[in-house]
Enzyme design. Structure first.
Site, short mmCIF file in Angstrom:
data_model
loop_
_atom_site.label_atom_id
_atom_site.label_comp_id
_atom_site.label_asym_id
_atom_site.label_seq_id
_atom_site.Cartn_x
_atom_site.Cartn_y
_atom_site.Cartn_z
N GLU A 26 26.71 -6.30 -39.31
CA GLU A 26 26.44 -7.61 -37.86
C GLU A 26 25.18 -8.01 -37.89
O GLU A 26 24.42 -7.85 -36.71
CB GLU A 26 27.51 -7.20 -36.93
CG GLU A 26 28.69 -6.87 -37.18
CD GLU A 26 28.96 -5.83 -35.42
OE1 GLU A 26 27.93 -5.58 -34.83
OE2 GLU A 26 30.45 -5.50 -35.62
N GLY A 71 21.35 -4.17 -37.08
CA GLY A 71 20.07 -4.21 -36.31
C GLY A 71 18.90 -3.93 -37.66
O GLY A 71 17.90 -3.34 -37.46
N ARG A 122 11.38 -9.27 -23.49
CA ARG A 122 11.26 -7.47 -24.54
C ARG A 122 10.17 -7.10 -24.48
O ARG A 122 10.32 -5.52 -24.21
CB ARG A 122 11.17 -8.57 -25.79
CG ARG A 122 12.95 -8.59 -26.15
CD ARG A 122 13.66 -9.00 -27.88
NE ARG A 122 13.25 -7.73 -28.26
CZ ARG A 122 12.70 -7.46 -29.44
NH1 ARG A 122 11.20 -8.58 -29.19
NH2 ARG A 122 12.44 -6.65 -29.94
N CYS A 145 4.80 -12.80 -11.74
CA CYS A 145 3.90 -12.38 -10.05
C CYS A 145 4.93 -10.72 -10.17
O CYS A 145 4.85 -10.19 -9.43
CB CYS A 145 4.63 -12.35 -9.00
SG CYS A 145 4.22 -13.95 -7.91
N GLU A 146 4.05 -10.09 -11.96
CA GLU A 146 4.27 -8.80 -12.66
C GLU A 146 2.92 -8.73 -13.56
O GLU A 146 2.55 -9.87 -14.33
CB GLU A 146 5.30 -8.72 -13.91
CG GLU A 146 6.67 -8.72 -12.56
CD GLU A 146 7.00 -7.82 -11.07
OE1 GLU A 146 6.38 -6.68 -11.68
OE2 GLU A 146 8.25 -8.00 -10.96
N GLY A 166 22.29 -10.60 -36.81
CA GLY A 166 22.26 -11.28 -35.93
C GLY A 166 20.60 -11.71 -35.52
O GLY A 166 19.77 -12.70 -36.14
N TYR A 208 17.24 -12.95 -28.92
CA TYR A 208 17.18 -12.14 -27.49
C TYR A 208 16.07 -12.27 -26.67
O TYR A 208 16.05 -11.91 -25.40
CB TYR A 208 17.18 -10.71 -27.80
CG TYR A 208 18.50 -9.72 -28.55
CD1 TYR A 208 18.86 -9.92 -27.90
CD2 TYR A 208 17.70 -9.44 -30.15
CE1 TYR A 208 20.24 -8.92 -28.43
CE2 TYR A 208 18.63 -8.69 -30.52
CZ TYR A 208 20.05 -8.76 -29.75
OH TYR A 208 20.82 -7.96 -30.80
#
Length: 474
Positions: free
Chosen positions: A316, A274, A360, A391-392, A318, A421
């Site tokens: 961890e 994290g 994200r 279309c958003e 990433g 991500y």
């Protein structure tokens, strides 16, 4: 204050956020946001010795551009700083066969959380004695494959899972090493959806209500399981070690109870990952050496206070490895200028990707930066919003950034920090084709994940195979 006509009409709605400063030169790179090899020459962004104009001419856009040298350097930095730890690269951030091989080359372990990720590790020839399997609802197929392959550890997340892993290991004639994921009741300073150690969420066993100790007891009582230790992950995109300090104190207290009450010595403890990266100038991440120093002091201090020997630690990372090593390059399609109340204005720059290649901003309200990547401009900076083609209304790639006022169709815009991500969460929304990942190094390009094609998209659509001969109406 909310305006009666909507948020966009509220005072200051079109102003830059307080942390975003208007640059004197909108062509300049903010170096801490980009891969280590990134620079501009005559306004053209170059990464890994490759001009992005040349890369797009060969591979199209949008494209994820992965700097191999930068990735390896960040992996090596974590391995060196945390030399006394086991460093597991978190494959969920981004994983493909090539990346798994780079991780192995740099001496790191690998954390996977699905059958697909485990299969990629297998395909890459990764040493399974350096692989861990994660996840809060592992399928029987995932568990059985992990046990069969001989992964180093399985992180257990529920009472049902303890039984499933124990039964699978016994059936396969194996003894499986496991860790028990616990939640320490820590409210990490991050977005609600990526804070993972507070009580009201799906991951792990609560220390506070005794479930964690009960879970450890059940593991100890299972002949086919071996307890490695406790696992704690407090969230993602975290910049301060204070949350790790609270978590370590509570997890180590449970570690001591396990030894005292159950008579079991668990040799390891995992503090998760994290660690945050710089997406914009408002972010100030610590480097691996600083993180290692601070986290080691925390564990040593808390262990001494409890009168116990400090367990071997694992982490961890990433995002902190792959996030800054990748950028995404887009082509501009349209440019619109929006003015409200006759004064404040914003330039909307529409590109040929969007929330299908980077969800994200819509999912976490994440901020990104960007730069004009294909030419130098002498125009003054204007406040711009880079948006996608979907279309958003929430299809926003970069909420606020200063770009040259003459940004136009056909220009290339590059967004840094997209390694974590973005491709992993990419979708086919509006039947979009997911972009390729092109690795760059020493002036050479190599496609490590190819661009999807229409044939790929239609391969799972069985409409033409279910016609009138199968009893369906035409």
């Amino acid at each position: 204050m909310t305006h009666e006509a909507g948020w966009a009409h509220a005072p200051g709605a079109l102003r830059a956020p307080s942390w975003l400063r208007e640059p004197s030169d909108p062509n300049a790179l903010v170096s801490q946001l980009w891969p280590q090899t990134a620079h501009k020459r005559d306004g053209v962004l170059t990464v890994g010795g490759v001009r992005l104009t040349d890369l797009v001419a060969e591979h199209g856009s949008p494209t994820y551009v992965l700097d191999e040298q930068d990735f390896r350097a960040r992996a090596r930095a974590f391995g060196t700083a945390f030399a006394d730890y086991d460093v597991f690269y978190a494959g969920k951030a981004f994983l493909c066969t090539t990346v798994a091989q780079w991780v192995a080359d740099e001496g790191l372990c690998l954390d996977v959380c699905s059958l697909g990720e485990l299969t990629v590790a297998e395909r890459a020839g990764f040493d399974m004695a350096r692989v861990g399997l994660h996840g809060n609802n592992k399928s029987l197929a995932e568990i059985e494959k992990a046990v069969t392959l001989g992964v180093r550890r399985i992180v257990l997340d529920s009472f049902e899972e303890i039984e499933r892993v124990a039964e699978a290991a016994e059936r396969l004639g194996r003894t499986q090493s496991v860790m028990v994921r616990v939640k320490a009741g820590v409210e990490a300073h991050t977005h609600e959806y990526i804070a993972t150690a507070h009580e009201d969420q799906k991951f792990g066993f609560s220390i506070a209500d005794g479930q964690a100790l009960d879970a450890v007891r059940r593991v100890v009582e299972a002949p086919s399981l071996t307890l490695l230790g406790l696992h704690s992950h407090i969230g993602s995109q975290i910049f301060q070690t204070a949350g790790f300090e609270v978590a370590a104190r509570r997890v180590l207290a449970l570690h001591a109870r396990v030894s005292e009450e159950l008579g079991v010595e668990s040799p390891e403890m995992d503090l998760g990952g994290g660690f945050g990266i710089a997406y914009t100038t408002q972010d100030h991440p610590a480097d691996p050496a600083q993180l290692a120093t601070e986290m080691t002091k925390i564990v040593e201090h808390e262990s001494a206070a409890l009168g116990i020997e400090a367990p071997r630690l694992s982490i961890e990372p990433g995002r902190a490895i792959v996030g800054p090593a990748m950028c995404t390059v887009y082509e501009v399609g349209t440019v619109k200028h929006v003015t409200l109340d006759g004064s404040a204005s914003r330039t909307y720059v529409s590109v040929d990707g969007g929330m299908s290649d980077n969800i994200r901003p819509a999912l976490y309200d994440a901020d990104y930066s960007c730069t004009l990547a294909s030419r130098r401009s002498d125009a003054p900076p204007v406040l711009a919003r880079v948006v996608g083609k979907h279309c958003e209304a929430g299809d926003i790639v970069v909420k606020a950034e200063f770009l040259p006022a003459d940004v136009r169709a056909g220009d290339l815009v590059a967004v840094p920090g997209t390694g974590a991500y973005c491709r992993s969460m990419a979708s086919n929304y509006n039947h979009a084709l997911r972009p390729p990942v092109v690795a760059v190094r020493d002036g050479e390009t190599r496609v490590v994940v190819r661009r999807e094609t229409i044939d790929d998209l239609l391969a799972t659509d069985l409409g033409n195979d279910l016609g009138t001969d199968k009893g369906m109406a035409p």
